[in-house]
Structures are given as structure tokens and as C-alpha cells.
Design a protein around this motif. Structure first.
Motif, PDB file in Angstrom:
ATOM      1  N   PRO A  57       0.857  -1.280  -0.014  1.00 25.87           N
ATOM      2  CA  PRO A  57       0.021   0.103   0.132  1.00 25.87           C
ATOM      3  C   PRO A  57       0.808   1.275   0.020  1.00 25.87           C
ATOM      4  O   PRO A  57       1.829   1.172   0.576  1.00 25.87           O
ATOM      5  CB  PRO A  57      -0.800  -0.113   1.290  1.00 25.87           C
ATOM      6  CG  PRO A  57      -0.099  -1.050   2.055  1.00 25.87           C
ATOM      7  CD  PRO A  57       0.853  -2.236   1.497  1.00 25.87           C
ATOM      8  N   GLU A  58       0.345   2.388  -0.327  1.00 25.50           N
ATOM      9  CA  GLU A  58       1.108   3.538  -0.564  1.00 25.50           C
ATOM     10  C   GLU A  58      -0.162   4.829  -0.327  1.00 25.50           C
ATOM     11  O   GLU A  58      -1.327   4.241  -0.454  1.00 25.50           O
ATOM     12  CB  GLU A  58       1.751   3.893  -1.399  1.00 25.50           C
ATOM     13  CG  GLU A  58       1.051   3.546  -2.863  1.00 25.50           C
ATOM     14  CD  GLU A  58       1.913   3.660  -4.197  1.00 25.50           C
ATOM     15  OE1 GLU A  58       2.777   4.943  -4.301  1.00 25.50           O
ATOM     16  OE2 GLU A  58       2.056   2.896  -5.194  1.00 25.50           O
ATOM     17  N   LEU A  59       0.390   5.868  -0.070  1.00 24.10           N
ATOM     18  CA  LEU A  59      -0.822   7.079   0.374  1.00 24.10           C
ATOM     19  C   LEU A  59      -1.820   6.889  -0.860  1.00 24.10           C
ATOM     20  O   LEU A  59      -2.945   7.282  -0.470  1.00 24.10           O
ATOM     21  CB  LEU A  59      -0.204   8.332   0.424  1.00 24.10           C
ATOM     22  CG  LEU A  59       0.072   8.594   1.971  1.00 24.10           C
ATOM     23  CD1 LEU A  59       0.648  10.030   2.135  1.00 24.10           C
ATOM     24  CD2 LEU A  59      -1.263   8.606   2.767  1.00 24.10           C
ATOM     25  N   ARG A  60      -1.413   6.814  -2.056  1.00 26.03           N
ATOM     26  CA  ARG A  60      -2.262   6.978  -3.214  1.00 26.03           C
ATOM     27  C   ARG A  60      -3.032   5.680  -3.777  1.00 26.03           C
ATOM     28  O   ARG A  60      -3.822   5.695  -4.457  1.00 26.03           O
ATOM     29  CB  ARG A  60      -1.341   7.259  -4.547  1.00 26.03           C
ATOM     30  CG  ARG A  60      -0.726   8.615  -4.668  1.00 26.03           C
ATOM     31  CD  ARG A  60       0.264   8.740  -5.667  1.00 26.03           C
ATOM     32  NE  ARG A  60       1.231   9.819  -5.490  1.00 26.03           N
ATOM     33  CZ  ARG A  60       0.707  11.170  -5.563  1.00 26.03           C
ATOM     34  NH1 ARG A  60      -0.128  11.739  -5.893  1.00 26.03           N
ATOM     35  NH2 ARG A  60       2.024  12.042  -5.367  1.00 26.03           N
ATOM     36  N   GLN A  66      -5.058   3.211  -1.231  1.00 28.78           N
ATOM     37  CA  GLN A  66      -5.426   2.628   0.140  1.00 28.78           C
ATOM     38  C   GLN A  66      -6.426   1.538   0.234  1.00 28.78           C
ATOM     39  O   GLN A  66      -7.290   1.193   0.942  1.00 28.78           O
ATOM     40  CB  GLN A  66      -5.990   3.757   0.817  1.00 28.78           C
ATOM     41  CG  GLN A  66      -4.914   5.110   1.265  1.00 28.78           C
ATOM     42  CD  GLN A  66      -5.651   6.137   2.152  1.00 28.78           C
ATOM     43  OE1 GLN A  66      -6.756   5.802   2.689  1.00 28.78           O
ATOM     44  NE2 GLN A  66      -5.044   7.163   2.272  1.00 28.78           N
ATOM     45  N   ARG A  67      -6.321   0.624  -0.931  1.00 25.93           N
ATOM     46  CA  ARG A  67      -6.860  -0.453  -0.950  1.00 25.93           C
ATOM     47  C   ARG A  67      -6.603  -1.487   0.302  1.00 25.93           C
ATOM     48  O   ARG A  67      -5.307  -1.438   0.810  1.00 25.93           O
ATOM     49  CB  ARG A  67      -6.681  -1.364  -2.180  1.00 25.93           C
ATOM     50  CG  ARG A  67      -7.304  -0.776  -3.402  1.00 25.93           C
ATOM     51  CD  ARG A  67      -6.871  -1.627  -4.601  1.00 25.93           C
ATOM     52  NE  ARG A  67      -5.502  -1.431  -4.650  1.00 25.93           N
ATOM     53  CZ  ARG A  67      -4.896  -2.728  -5.251  1.00 25.93           C
ATOM     54  NH1 ARG A  67      -5.414  -3.712  -5.834  1.00 25.93           N
ATOM     55  NH2 ARG A  67      -3.577  -2.673  -5.338  1.00 25.93           N
ATOM     56  N   GLY A  68      -7.517  -2.071   0.656  1.00 25.12           N
ATOM     57  CA  GLY A  68      -7.236  -3.116   1.893  1.00 25.12           C
ATOM     58  C   GLY A  68      -6.412  -4.281   1.476  1.00 25.12           C
ATOM     59  O   GLY A  68      -6.277  -4.603   0.157  1.00 25.12           O
ATOM     60  N   ASP A  69      -5.764  -4.758   2.418  1.00 23.89           N
ATOM     61  CA  ASP A  69      -5.122  -6.246   2.122  1.00 23.89           C
ATOM     62  C   ASP A  69      -5.914  -7.144   1.381  1.00 23.89           C
ATOM     63  O   ASP A  69      -5.401  -7.896   0.558  1.00 23.89           O
ATOM     64  CB  ASP A  69      -4.676  -6.774   3.533  1.00 23.89           C
ATOM     65  CG  ASP A  69      -3.678  -6.067   4.295  1.00 23.89           C
ATOM     66  OD1 ASP A  69      -3.215  -5.139   3.721  1.00 23.89           O
ATOM     67  OD2 ASP A  69      -3.348  -6.529   5.239  1.00 23.89           O
ATOM     68  N   ILE A  70      -7.308  -7.346   1.910  1.00 18.44           N
ATOM     69  CA  ILE A  70      -8.080  -8.569   1.082  1.00 18.44           C
ATOM     70  C   ILE A  70      -8.243  -8.085  -0.358  1.00 18.44           C
ATOM     71  O   ILE A  70      -8.249  -8.759  -1.113  1.00 18.44           O
ATOM     72  CB  ILE A  70      -9.431  -8.501   1.891  1.00 18.44           C
ATOM     73  CG1 ILE A  70      -9.041  -9.001   3.441  1.00 18.44           C
ATOM     74  CG2 ILE A  70     -10.456  -9.169   1.429  1.00 18.44           C
ATOM     75  CD1 ILE A  70      -8.566 -10.338   3.438  1.00 18.44           C
ATOM     76  N   GLU A  71      -8.644  -6.725  -0.516  1.00 17.15           N
ATOM     77  CA  GLU A  71      -8.845  -6.226  -1.862  1.00 17.15           C
ATOM     78  C   GLU A  71      -7.691  -6.348  -2.544  1.00 17.15           C
ATOM     79  O   GLU A  71      -7.478  -6.471  -4.012  1.00 17.15           O
ATOM     80  CB  GLU A  71      -9.154  -4.708  -1.999  1.00 17.15           C
ATOM     81  CG  GLU A  71     -10.649  -4.447  -1.446  1.00 17.15           C
ATOM     82  CD  GLU A  71     -10.891  -4.709  -0.005  1.00 17.15           C
ATOM     83  OE1 GLU A  71     -11.645  -5.445   0.717  1.00 17.15           O
ATOM     84  OE2 GLU A  71     -10.124  -3.836   0.600  1.00 17.15           O
ATOM     85  N   TYR A 106       4.114  -8.568   1.835  1.00 16.49           N
ATOM     86  CA  TYR A 106       3.351  -8.747   0.573  1.00 16.49           C
ATOM     87  C   TYR A 106       3.684  -9.867  -0.441  1.00 16.49           C
ATOM     88  O   TYR A 106       3.081  -9.930  -1.297  1.00 16.49           O
ATOM     89  CB  TYR A 106       3.186  -7.333  -0.111  1.00 16.49           C
ATOM     90  CG  TYR A 106       2.584  -6.308   0.936  1.00 16.49           C
ATOM     91  CD1 TYR A 106       1.051  -6.104   0.984  1.00 16.49           C
ATOM     92  CD2 TYR A 106       3.564  -5.556   1.855  1.00 16.49           C
ATOM     93  CE1 TYR A 106       0.438  -5.401   2.003  1.00 16.49           C
ATOM     94  CE2 TYR A 106       2.576  -4.736   2.840  1.00 16.49           C
ATOM     95  CZ  TYR A 106       1.415  -4.581   2.852  1.00 16.49           C
ATOM     96  OH  TYR A 106       0.797  -3.913   3.749  1.00 16.49           O
TER      97      TYR A 106
END
Lengths: 530, 530
Positions: free
Chosen positions: B25-28, B30-35, B68
Motif C-alpha cells: 500500500p501507499e498513500l495513493r 489505500q486498498r485493503g489487504d483483502i482487496e 506482501y
């Protein structure tokens, strides 16, 4: 709940009851009880997969006891039908759902009769997590320990939602099992804690959630005190700080369905902002803090009985006039009263553009008092003297520190609105409607909110109060399965901007901490006191 | 397991592992781990719904810990993909399943490497329910008390299957969690007890099951000692006494795919019979009792080490010759040895067509002995004198009562076969292949089984041994999701006839209790002893 701006919905709940009179088994027909039920549902037009979970299969013994006349509760989910309950006889008249708004500070549960689509009753209380920590940041930090995360989960589920559910079902003579569906809207941190997902990733850059689309869940798994097999739909989030409550608001105001440019703001502990139309949506979160919910101030309280909800000052030295929720003596000031106070005090010259008591006020306003704290004297405005307050012991006061906290909160929100508009490529003048959502939004006086510089200086008629859009969305998703199906698309729609990445944000915020703004040209209709 | 007659299958298990390297993930973003996981699976071609159950969502915290890079276990079920496990790093090499045959008497578990599709190992034991009661009828009666039903469930799940699973996983250095799928075939009563469904309805007319198509189940719900999120597929039944084992047999012999008329019989405590071709299938159940499994006889035992599995008599007064499983001294006689005994004893004139020792045998056969029991003398045939047996203490004997029990058992089966053929409208001569399934079927000598009147007098070359078709079907459903998908259709295909409703059945049964049959014209190649 106000649905004047919501797309029209039908009474088409995802959960239904069917009274079935089955053909009893005979030697020539050795189908199982469950197959008999499924066959009868097929004849009623239920297409697609029909799944009988373990609990239904185990209780299938009652089919014989019920002489093959029974009521089946069925939930549609992702194209399949799930049998969640078997009851003897015809109980189709008794089918309820619960719509829940899980706010950081306040939780509201609405009991809905799914046969009529009407809200039967509602109950609310503080989110009991608040006994551990106030704002979302401190809850994330508290929950970094898995046992404490579990404690927060129990505080909101068992300590808050289940208590409200039991109160409502008891009041209406229902069993927990009679509640056959539940919808829950809340911000992303609340959702994570409610579902037992670690919110740790939400606490620091890059703000990574476990899931923005949690579920599908059954009540038993979440330990929610309704039918254990019932589905609990968690409203999906757009991002770490644009949560399921914003998704609900978006649905209720129809933001993504209109050609015109509209703005939505949900003022909670974090303000969630969505700007856009059917073609494009921009969202961002403004970490305003709990000041407008009455936390962290000398005299703040939530918008409940005893709260000063509106406040008016005729002049610098005039005594204030205020109204109290419930009409009794005041116990504190809620968000709308605080906005009124700051705006009115600024308008009559009690406080300066920087939020300090003016020299003139210190000299001439009888309500400015000096409090002795830690050997220092600090000035405060006495809204109500001790003898006029609810407890009769302490006056209701606002200090300069309180005012500074409020200016920070409103500054963050206004600057965030500016950034969202900039990213969309439009100015405030282009706004068609400006929707205000959140528990206390309906009490806001738009004129005062503009005077304070919280809301932009646009035609006041454009401000539209949604009420508790989070709860409203949860209610609509409960009674219309089409709403429920649209939510994931709606949550995925906005492009989320991160204010920390925008170098202009800090400048805008610094200016926005003044009254009404460090750039007065943004507020042409607001005139400072002479 | 013999798959010579099974439709060809592919290595395409419903459960898979995918090693994913996700974008952090990065600031741009913000999807969830599951997504993130779901997005990566989409890019691998996983279409349709992808569902992350609670356990996966809760363990999503390891996604960050795993930098990841992780392995996701995914099961396809009814058009949706279910994420059932997250592991750090690449563990795709380790993916196992368990195929289980839950017999009334014997339980077999096969551990399968789902990367190769090979059976790695197998283990079997008595179904521990047998410590409470022997046959299905007595288990149904025992389980009429819910606590006792729970006891039977624990005896088969924890006391039998889990013990075998732990033995196998331990032997191969695996954790229970490494077993990611399980298939279970058994008769309808076993299936009900295994799943915790009341079998009470199966105990009396009209033989009503709770469900012939139980599930879908997760291992955790059934308390099976594999990955708690793993699916446990229970083979569906056609009727109360044509169970999931018969469905498995049907698949393994390809009965429903062929133009020719074939017959399938699974000789367990209840014999299940299916007759037909791709156009039409007739099924029925013959309550033979446990005699052929070695229960309820003076000298019976299951086909295990120490069992006399084949038996031969040269003449009335000749000493018997036999072979023993494992080659040591005999401890008892298993089903195939019992069939051999009855057939050979009839062929040389030791017993009459009515199953009695002949006067000639009583006079001239040195193995006929008189036992003194309760003041009466009863004749018995001594298969092995005490000094030749495993324990050296007691001889292995067969009494007239034992023979009568065996004739009842074979009579029920043969008469049931006749009724099934009659309902199909064909005679035994029209049979193309006659499939024999069940644990002990592979030991049967077809000539002796015909001489005894258990199997019809057809060309012996048509008898085809399936082996343990129940276990074989469970294995195939584990490695090929297409098999799994076909099973409900296969279970629903046969028209089930109820012998009790056919007035001709009792007549046929009465005749079939003689050797080879009261109507000798049905067995032209079988000649009674002169």
C-alpha cells in the motif's frame, strides 16, 4: 431520517419469510425435509442456489413436529438463497431488521418492521469504546494489542449494539431471533473494530485497511444478538478515512446519480467529504477531531437532552440567549451551539479573527470571567452561571483554548473542502447543493457556520440537511436489496485524495484557522464586528 | 481403488494455492489487504465472486508481515471462490486433501497430494460407533436421544476420522491445516450422524431423511481436524437407504454414462443396488444385515489379518482347505470365506438346499460336531479345530443358525436384485456388466457367490470388481472439481423403489432363502450334490 434526496426505493428486503405447507414424506417419496423445503421454495419462484446451513438442517426435525406446515426465513445473497430459520406454523407476520450507525462517539440502532418497511423504534447511546479512548487515533493505538482490540470489539458489539438491540426487542416483545437481518454503517476504523479486523494499518502512513469491503458476515460470527444465521451487512468504505458512513450518505443524497455538482460532508470526529456528480467523484477525509461532537472542550457535550443547541448574542455586552434540547436547564453545549457561539461572539466583537477575546470584550462584556488555574488567570466566557445550570454547581464556560480547538477543527474541514473542489476543478460557486450529514448536522445554523468559516460562503439555500445519512443508508439497505447491491459500486466510485500529499493543504489550513478565514475575500458576506 | 471403468478425470482440484506478490500500500493506493489479494487473483483469471471469510480477513495482518509475498489457498464452490488460508511466502508445494469412506463398520481415510493427484497414504479402522451398536438400525434407535446422537457423532468424527487424519498427517510431517479439502462418502445414516443431523426419520416408514444433499460444510463446523475453513463435501444420497456410497460407486463405474444395461451392487450392512444406463436408473436397498461383514455369526470377522478369506471342500468327507489374510493361523471367517463355505458345503452335499446339515453329512462328515448349548445339542461344522486357530483355545465353527443368517442375507439381496430388474423391465440375461463394490467385494469368488444364489447365474466374466467405490468416488471428487459438480445430479438420477411396496418381493425373498433358490430354474448352471 430524511430521504427527500434519496433515489426511490421499494420494499424488497433481502430477507423474507415464506409459509410453506409441505407434502409429508411417504414410502414413494423419500426426499429429505430440506429438499422438501427447497422444492416448495422453487415452486414459489426462488431461482438459483438454495442453501440450507447446518443450523437449518439440524432443526429440520421440527418439520415433522410442525406437521409439515412451517415458516422459512430466506436471505438472498450474491445470487444464492440462504435458509436461516425454520419455525413451526405461520409466523410471516413477524419479520424484523436492525439498521445500525456505529459512530466513533454515538451508536444508533433502528428497529425496522420488514413487512411494512417502517422504522418501529430507535435507541442510541455513546459508543462504549469511549470509556477507553475518545478518538479514532487513540483507539487504533489502543487496539495495537490484540487483547485490547478484542476488548474494543466487545465494547462496541456487546457493550453497545447488543444492549440497544435487547432494549428495542424487549420493548416490542420480540426475541433476538426475530431480527433476521442487520446493516451496519460506520467509518473504516469502527468497521474494523466491529468485525475484529486489526485497525493497526489505519494508524499510520500509508493508512492500509485490512479490507474496505468486509464480509459477508453472519451474526453468530460477529457475536451480534440477533438470529445467529442472519446476515450482517457492513457498509463498504472508499478508503481508510472515507468510510461506510460516507458510502451511506452518498446513497442517501443521490450524489452519484445527478448531473449537477454537489458536495457532501459528514461532520463526525473525522469529517468525510465527497464532491462530484454522476461522472466523477472526489473524496477526502478531514481529521477535525471530536470538538464538534462536544469532546475535549470545557463545556462540550453531545446533542442530547440538556445540550445548548443554539446560541445568540445581541451585542457585545448583552446577555446571551440560548435554547436547550429538552427545554430544561443546560448541562453543556453541543456542536451546533458551539458553532453559534463562535460565530456570534465573532460577529459582535467578543472574539477576534484569531479567536482571542478582544480588549473591548475584556473591558465591557460582563460574561468574560477570569478563571484561576495552576496559578495562572485565564479568561473565559460564561455562557450560563452556575445557578442556571443543570447541576447548579458549575458554570458553563468557554475558554480561549476551547475556541482554539474549535478553530482548528473548522479550519481542517474548510481547507479540506477547498482541496476537494480544487481536485475536481471547480469553485464553491459551482456547487448546486451542499449536503450536510452527521448526527448533529441538522442542528447547525448555516449562517453561523458560514460566519465561523466552517462552511463556504455560498447561497444559504443550497445547504441541505441529510440528517443521519449513515443510519438512513443502513435503513434503506435493510428494506431494499437493490440498495444493498449498489453499495460496493458506490464505495469504489470516488477517487480519494490524500490531503497530506497536497502541499497547498497546509497553507489553506493555516488561513482557515482564522475567523472567518485568513483570506477574507473567500467570505464576502461575512463582515467583522466594527 | 480401481478406476478402469470410471470416466476419465483431470487433475483439477476445487482447492488451489496461489503464490502472490502484491503491490504494497501507499498513500495513493489505500486498498485493503483483502482487496489487494482479490485484485491479484482476478489478474490470475479468477472470475466470479471472491469471498474472504472472517478468518482470512482477521489473518490479513500477516500480509504486511509477509512483506506482501504470500500464498493464498482458494476453494471454488458454486461459482464463487473462497479464500480459506493465508500463509507467508511460497507454500504452493504443500497442498493436501483427504478422501473418506465412512462405512457403518469400517472407515478409511486416504491422504491425497493435490499437486500430483496421487494418494500418498491411507489408513482404516472400525467405525468407533460400533462400540455402542452394530448396525444402522440400532444406531438410529440409539440416536433418538439427542445426547446419544451427539455421542455417535463424536465417535465417528473425533474418535475415528480425526484419529486416522492425525495418524496420516503425523506420518507425513504435515499439519492438520495443510489438509485443505475433504470428501466424505457414506450411507445416508452415516452421513446424518457425521453431520449431526437426526437420523430418527430414517428409522421407520416412510424413511424420511433430514437431507439427502447436506452441506455445504466447513471443517470447523463439523469439528473435522483439518483446516477449519476447508470445505467438507458430503456425498449426496438418492434416498434413505441408497446413500452417498452408492452415488460414489455409480460415478466410479460410469453407470449413468453408458448405453448398455449395467448393474451395480454395494454389499455393505445394507446392500445398495442400482440398475440402468444413461437413460434410466432404478435403485433400491436390500437390508442384508451385517452377516457378510462378519457380524452376528459365531465365527465372523471383517476382512482383516487372520480372516479366512477363501474356502474349498473337495468332497463331503474331505478336510477343508482355506487361505488366511496375512497367512497366519485363522481367527475367524470374513464375508468371502462365508460365501465360499456355504457354496462349497452345498455343492458337496454337506448342507441341503434349506441350509440344514444333510443326514449324509451328519453320518459321514468328520467335521460335523455336536455342540452342547443350554441343555440342547446343536450341530456345527468345524472349519478349524482349536489347536489350529489363532488363539489356540476355541475352534472356528459354523452353526445351522449361522447358515440361516447367511441365507437370509443373500436372499434379501437376490430378491432385491430381481425386483430392480423387474422395475427396469429387463432380465438378468440382459445385463452387460455386473459391478461389485464394497470393502469385501474384491475377495468374493463369483462362482461360489452364484452357487450360493447370492448373485444371479450369468456369464461369470460379466462380474466386475470395483473395489471400494465409495472411497474411490471420494478420491475422484477431491482431485477433479467436475466430478464434485456432477454428484448432485447423479444422486438425483435414480428412481428409488421401495421393496416393502412390492408384493412380489416377499415371495421372491422366501424362495431366495434356499440354495441356490427355491426356483432352481433361475440357476441352470448350479447343480445340487447328488
Amino acid at each position: 431520517m430524511d430521504f427527500a434526496h434519496a433515489p426511490s426505493v421499494s420494499l424488497r428486503p433481502p430477507v423474507r419469510k415464506e409459509y410453506l405447507r409441505l407434502r409429508p414424506p411417504e414410502l414413494r417419496d423419500q426426499r429429505g425435509d430440506i429438499e422438501r423445503i427447497i422444492g416448495a421454495l422453487r415452486r414459489r419462484g426462488y431461482a438459483g442456489e438454495i442453501i440450507a446451513p447446518h443450523a437449518a438442517a439440524r432443526s429440520a426435525g421440527l418439520v415433522a413436529r410442525a406437521a409439515y406446515k412451517l415458516t422459512v426465513t430466506v436471505v438472498g445473497d450474491h445470487g444464492a438463497w440462504h435458509i436461516i430459520r425454520l419455525e413451526e406454523g405461520d409466523t410471516t407476520g413477524c419479520l424484523y431488521g436492525a439498521a445500525v450507525d456505529v459512530g466513533t462517539t454515538t451508536v444508533v440502532v433502528t428497529l425496522v418492521d420488514l413487512n411494512t418497511g417502517k422504522a418501529v423504534d430507535a435507541a442510541s447511546s455513546y459508543n462504549q469504546q469511549i470509556i477507553r479512548c475518545d478518538d479514532v487515533a487513540s483507539r487504533i493505538s489502543y487496539a495495537s494489542d490484540p487483547q485490547r482490540a478484542q476488548e474494543l470489539r466487545e465494547l462496541v458489539v456487546d457493550g453497545t449494539v447488543n444492549r440497544l438491540l435487547r432494549l428495542l426487542t424487549h420493548r416490542h416483545g420480540l426475541a433476538g431471533d426475530d431480527v433476521a437481518h442487520m446493516t451496519v454503517a460506520g467509518n473504516t476504523v469502527m468497521t474494523h473494530l466491529f468485525c475484529g479486523l486489526s485497525p493497526t494499518g489505519l494508524g499510520a502512513v500509508p493508512f492500509a485497511p485490512i479490507s474496505n469491503f468486509p464480509g459477508p458476515y453472519r451474526a453468530g460470527l460477529l457475536n451480534v444478538a440477533i438470529n445467529a444465521q442472519a446476515f450482517v451487512d457492513i457498509f463498504p468504505s472508499a478508503a481508510a478515512y472515507v468510510g461506510g458512513d460516507a458510502t451511506a450518505d452518498m446513497y442517501v443524497c443521490g450524489l452519484a446519480r445527478r448531473d449537477e455538482l454537489n458536495v457532501l460532508i459528514d461532520i463526525g470526529t473525522n469529517a468525510e467529504i465527497v464532491v462530484g456528480n454522476r461522472d466523477r467523484l472526489i473524496a477526502c477525509a478531514a481529521p477535525a477531531g471530536p470538538a464538534f461532537e462536544g469532546h475535549g472542550l470545557s463545556c462540550g457535550m453531545r446533542a442530547a437532552a440538556g445540550a445548548i443547541e443554539s446560541f445568540r448574542l445581541g451585542g457585545l455586552s448583552d446577555p446571551p440567549r440560548y435554547t436547550v434540547i429538552g427545554g430544561d436547564k443546560p448541562a453543556g453545549v453541543c456542536g451546533s451551539g458551539l458553532i453559534d457561539f463562535v460565530a456570534q461572539a465573532f460577529a459582535v466583537g467578543v472574539i477576534s479573527s484569531a479567536g482571542r477575546f478582544t480588549d473591548r470584550a475584556r473591558a465591557r462584556c460582563p460574561r468574560i470571567r477570569k478563571l484561576r488555574r495552576n496559578e495562572a488567570e485565564i479568561p473565559a466566557y460564561e455562557i450560563a452561571p452556575a445557578e442556571q445550570t443543570d447541576d447548579g454547581l458549575a458554570p458553563i464556560l468557554i475558554t480561549e483554548r476551547d475556541i482554539a480547538t474549535l478553530l482548528q477543527a473548522k479550519g481542517v474541514i474548510y481547507a479540506a473542502l477547498q482541496m476537494a473542489m480544487k481536485h475536481f476543478g471547480k469553485g464553491f460557486a459551482d456547487i448546486h447543493r451542499f449536503y450536510l450529514a452527521g448526527g448533529f448536522a441538522k442542528h447547525i445554523d448555516p449562517d453561523n457556520a458560514v460566519t465561523m468559516g466552517l462552511l463556504p460562503d455560498i447561497d444559504r439555500g443550497k445547504f441541505t440537511f441529510l440528517g443521519n445519512g449513515s443510519l438512513g443508508g443502513a435503513f434503506l439497505a435493510l428494506i431494499d436489496e437493490d440498495v444493498r447491491r449498489e453499495l460496493p459500486h458506490l464505495a469504489a466510485a470516488p477517487a480519494v485524495i490524500e490531503l497530506n500529499l497536497d502541499p497547498e493543504f497546509m497553507d489553506a489550513y493555516t488561513l482557515a484557522m482564522f475567523l472567518p478565514n485568513g483570506d477574507p475575500s473567500l467570505f464576502p458576506t461575512v463582515k467583522p464586528a466594527k
